[in-house]
Write a protein that holds these residues in place. Structure first.
Motif, short mmCIF file in Angstrom:
data_model
loop_
_atom_site.label_atom_id
_atom_site.label_comp_id
_atom_site.label_asym_id
_atom_site.label_seq_id
_atom_site.Cartn_x
_atom_site.Cartn_y
_atom_site.Cartn_z
N VAL A 1 -9.58 13.32 7.45
CA VAL A 1 -10.94 12.80 7.60
C VAL A 1 -11.83 13.20 6.43
O VAL A 1 -12.55 12.38 5.86
N PHE A 2 -11.78 14.49 6.07
CA PHE A 2 -12.68 14.99 5.03
C PHE A 2 -12.10 14.82 3.63
O PHE A 2 -12.84 14.70 2.66
N GLY A 3 -10.77 14.83 3.52
CA GLY A 3 -10.16 14.71 2.20
C GLY A 3 -10.46 13.39 1.53
O GLY A 3 -10.61 13.31 0.31
N VAL A 4 -10.59 12.31 2.32
CA VAL A 4 -10.84 11.00 1.74
C VAL A 4 -12.21 10.93 1.10
O VAL A 4 -12.46 10.08 0.23
N THR A 5 -13.13 11.81 1.47
CA THR A 5 -14.47 11.81 0.88
C THR A 5 -14.53 12.57 -0.43
O THR A 5 -15.52 12.46 -1.16
N ALA A 6 -13.50 13.35 -0.73
CA ALA A 6 -13.56 14.23 -1.90
C ALA A 6 -13.74 13.49 -3.22
O ALA A 6 -14.59 13.90 -4.04
N PRO A 7 -13.01 12.41 -3.52
CA PRO A 7 -13.23 11.73 -4.80
C PRO A 7 -14.65 11.21 -4.96
O PRO A 7 -15.24 11.31 -6.05
N ARG A 8 -15.23 10.65 -3.89
CA ARG A 8 -16.60 10.15 -3.99
C ARG A 8 -17.59 11.29 -4.21
O ARG A 8 -18.51 11.19 -5.02
N LEU A 9 -17.41 12.39 -3.49
CA LEU A 9 -18.29 13.55 -3.69
C LEU A 9 -18.15 14.10 -5.10
O LEU A 9 -19.14 14.51 -5.72
N ALA A 10 -16.91 14.11 -5.62
CA ALA A 10 -16.69 14.62 -6.97
C ALA A 10 -17.39 13.75 -8.01
O ALA A 10 -17.92 14.26 -9.01
N TYR B 1 5.63 10.84 2.15
CA TYR B 1 6.29 12.12 1.84
C TYR B 1 5.34 13.28 2.10
O TYR B 1 5.71 14.30 2.70
N PHE B 2 4.09 13.12 1.65
CA PHE B 2 3.10 14.17 1.87
C PHE B 2 2.90 14.42 3.36
O PHE B 2 2.80 15.55 3.82
N GLY B 3 2.84 13.32 4.12
CA GLY B 3 2.62 13.46 5.56
C GLY B 3 3.75 14.14 6.28
O GLY B 3 3.54 15.01 7.13
N LEU B 4 4.99 13.79 5.95
CA LEU B 4 6.14 14.39 6.63
C LEU B 4 6.33 15.85 6.24
O LEU B 4 6.65 16.69 7.10
N SER C 1 -4.63 11.18 -5.37
CA SER C 1 -4.66 12.41 -4.57
C SER C 1 -5.39 12.18 -3.26
O SER C 1 -4.91 12.59 -2.19
N GLY C 2 -6.55 11.52 -3.33
CA GLY C 2 -7.29 11.25 -2.10
C GLY C 2 -6.51 10.36 -1.15
O GLY C 2 -6.47 10.61 0.06
N SER D 1 -5.00 12.07 2.20
CA SER D 1 -5.67 11.63 3.43
C SER D 1 -4.72 10.83 4.32
O SER D 1 -4.62 11.07 5.53
N THR D 2 -3.99 9.89 3.72
CA THR D 2 -3.03 9.11 4.50
C THR D 2 -1.91 10.01 5.01
O THR D 2 -1.48 9.89 6.18
N GLY D 3 -1.45 10.92 4.15
CA GLY D 3 -0.39 11.82 4.56
C GLY D 3 -0.78 12.72 5.71
O GLY D 3 -0.01 12.90 6.67
N TYR D 4 -1.98 13.26 5.66
CA TYR D 4 -2.41 14.13 6.74
C TYR D 4 -2.65 13.36 8.04
O TYR D 4 -2.46 13.90 9.13
N LEU D 5 -3.07 12.09 7.92
CA LEU D 5 -3.15 11.26 9.13
C LEU D 5 -1.77 11.11 9.77
O LEU D 5 -1.62 11.20 10.99
N ILE D 6 -0.76 10.90 8.94
CA ILE D 6 0.60 10.77 9.45
C ILE D 6 1.06 12.05 10.13
O ILE D 6 1.79 12.01 11.13
#
Length: 448
Positions: free
Chosen positions: A88-97, A269-272, A387-388, A392-397
């Motif tokens: 949820v929060f990771g997807v906002t990181a590129p925009r905040l950066a 891969y990140f999600g698993l 990265s975002g 973000s997709t991986g952690y949702l998985i």
């Protein structure tokens, strides 16, 4: 090590201050070296803070459950909170950066980590504990996403070594928290609240190195003409004029990242791998305790699993950047995981140290995934978007995994079904890891 690395890389990092032409020639080299060393310290301290909130809780999960009256299913929900917050929060990181600068966002993340860790043990309710945990995990989430961006931007010709240093520090923080939380809690009078809250001090320390960089929203990166592209394993620069590279970095046009098969493979891969990692951090100590292993020893076994990432997290990224295809590393790590889960299923107590060792090797899929994020894009803007998306997709998985493990554990009364589930998930993890390890970039795929 950090001093040597900083001195080698100081030539690529620009000054954090705007200087007059008269002062430029005399002060810029010293300022660059100072900024580089401080940035390396900030990266290391940030990495040290990205897992103690999770592994310290895993070591004291039984005490927290008793203190707050949690069921096994609710405890499973608690172990699913990290990937949920990261998604949820990771997807906002590129925009905040882009708005505030990556250093400012990471600094704010360290503040959130420190505050959440200090507050959460004293909320006296499951809901309050979850809310304070979410604050901490929000800080971890944005820092998770922006670390590859910072490495790519300031150290474009040292992606492997800097990712290795960051991953090694992350593994060290994870292992130390797992190993010392139980004895430190006993030394503090046996209060699990004190044993969890003490880790907020590490977050406070990590705030300091980022303060000088907070105002650098428009600071130029080290992505200069001739710098090595992380997307080119042989070290060749991207065949792109300097002006076009600069324009791509500043204007940061958004890629159609969802059109890239490599981006999707990397996200899965990140999600698993995250599923396996958070099940390990949240439940492995409990698996050993249920098998008759004393609580202190179970914490040490979890620490062994985590500490394996310290040397390997430095070696694997450096090895990965030297290979045209990272598939063989993916397969080797997956096989170690299969062997570790088989051991947990057949003889959890008898071979506990061996299983902890094997699962620790398998969990080094995380630094490999981070390295591939840096290698699958040519620019820091592309790395930020990849990265975002991947994290973000991986952690949702990964969200259902720890929760499902808790439910299966409670309703089956044992660990056979949860371990079987984790073993089965390693097969698709290896398949998508091989696909993500192919030598290509998301820019090429998104434009095709």
């Amino acid at each position: 090590m950090m001093g040597v690395m900083a001195s080698e890389e100081s030539r690529t990092v620009t000054s954090p201050q705007i200087r007059t032409p008269e002062a430029h020639t005399t002060t810029e080299p010293a300022t660059r070296a100072w900024a580089t060393r401080l940035l390396v310290v900030g990266i290391v301290l940030t990495a040290l803070n990205l897992r103690p909130a999770i592994t310290s809780l895993g070591a004291l999960l039984e005490e927290v459950r008793d203190g707050l009256g949690m069921s096994g299913s609710v405890a499973g929900l608690l172990t699913s909170v990290p990937p949920l917050c990261f998604a949820v929060f990771g997807v906002t990181a590129p925009r905040l950066a882009r708005r505030f600068g990556p250093a400012a966002v990471v600094c704010a993340g360290m503040v959130a980590i420190a505050a959440g860790l200090l507050v959460r043990p004293y909320t006296h309710s499951t809901a309050g504990f979850l809310a304070a945990s979410a604050l901490t995990l929000m800080g971890i989430a944005v820092s998770n996403v922006l670390m590859p961006v910072i490495v790519k931007r300031w150290f474009p010709d040292r992606v492997g070594s800097m990712t290795g240093l960051y991953s090694m520090a992350l593994a060290l923080g994870t292992a130390v928290a797992a190993a010392v939380t139980v004895p430190m809690t006993e030394a503090l009078g046996g209060s699990w609240q004190s044993g969890l809250a003490i880790w907020s001090l590490l977050g406070v320390v990590a705030i300091v190195p980022w303060i000088p960089f907070v105002r650098q929203r428009g600071a130029r990166s080290a992505e200069q003409p001739g710098a090595r592209s992380a997307g080119q394993p042989d070290g060749r620069s991207a065949e792109q004029p300097a002006g076009q590279r600069e324009h791509a970095r500043v204007a940061a046009p958004a890629l159609r990242i969802t059109r890239s098969g490599t981006a999707w493979a990397l996200a899965v891969y990140f999600g698993l791998q995250a599923t396996g990692a958070y099940v390990t951090m949240g439940w492995m100590a409990q698996i050993f305790r249920d098998a008759g292993v004393p609580a202190g020893t179970a914490g040490l076994l979890l620490a062994v699993t985590m500490v394996m990432g310290v040397p390997l997290a430095f070696v694997i990224p450096r090895l990965a950047t030297r290979l045209p295809h990272q598939g063989p590393i993916v397969i080797a790590l997956g096989v170690c995981g299969l062997a570790g889960y088989a051991g947990l299923y057949l003889a959890p107590a008898a071979g506990s140290w061996a299983w902890a060792l094997l699962l620790g090797i398998s969990n080094c899929s995380f630094p490999l995934a981070l390295t591939m994020v840096g290698m699958r894009s040519r620019t820091s803007a592309g790395v930020a978007q990849l990265s975002g998306f991947a994290q973000s997709t991986g952690y949702l998985i990964s969200i259902p995994g720890p929760l499902l493990v808790g439910v299966l554990y409670q309703h089956s009364g044992g660990w056979s079904l949860p371990i079987g589930l984790m073993t089965a998930l390693l097969i698709p993890q290896m398949v998508v890891g091989v696909l993500a390890g192919r030598n290509r970039t998301v820019e090429d795929e998104a434009a095709a």
